[in-house]
Motif scaffolding. Structure first.
Motif: not given
Length: 70
Positions: A7-27
């Motif tokens: 399990v990984g976790s993350e949080m950005c402090i300033r205004d931002s959008m994240e775009y996540l693409t999965v190339f292998q497996g299932e997340l």
């Protein structure tokens, strides 16, 4: 890369959008209390300032790319 059972976790402090693409497996992506399954070949975008985490419940490594837009 996220190995099985990790399990990984993350949080950005300033205004931002994240775009996540999965190339292998299932997340599993959890943003606040909502869960999303992102499979190989799929992508998702979300508000990166919200608490979120990545979970690999599968048996193979997940390979994904995250791009942050500030």
């Amino acid at each position: 890369e996220i190995m099985p059972s990790l399990v990984g976790s993350e949080m950005c402090i300033r205004d931002s959008m994240e775009y996540l693409t999965v190339f292998q497996g299932e997340l599993e992506l959890v943003v606040e209390n909502r869960s999303y399954i992102v499979k190989s070949g799929e992508a998702i975008e979300f508000d990166a300032t919200l608490p979120h985490r990545y979970i690999n419940k599968g048996e193979t490594d997940v390979i994904a790319q995250a791009i942050l837009s500030y």
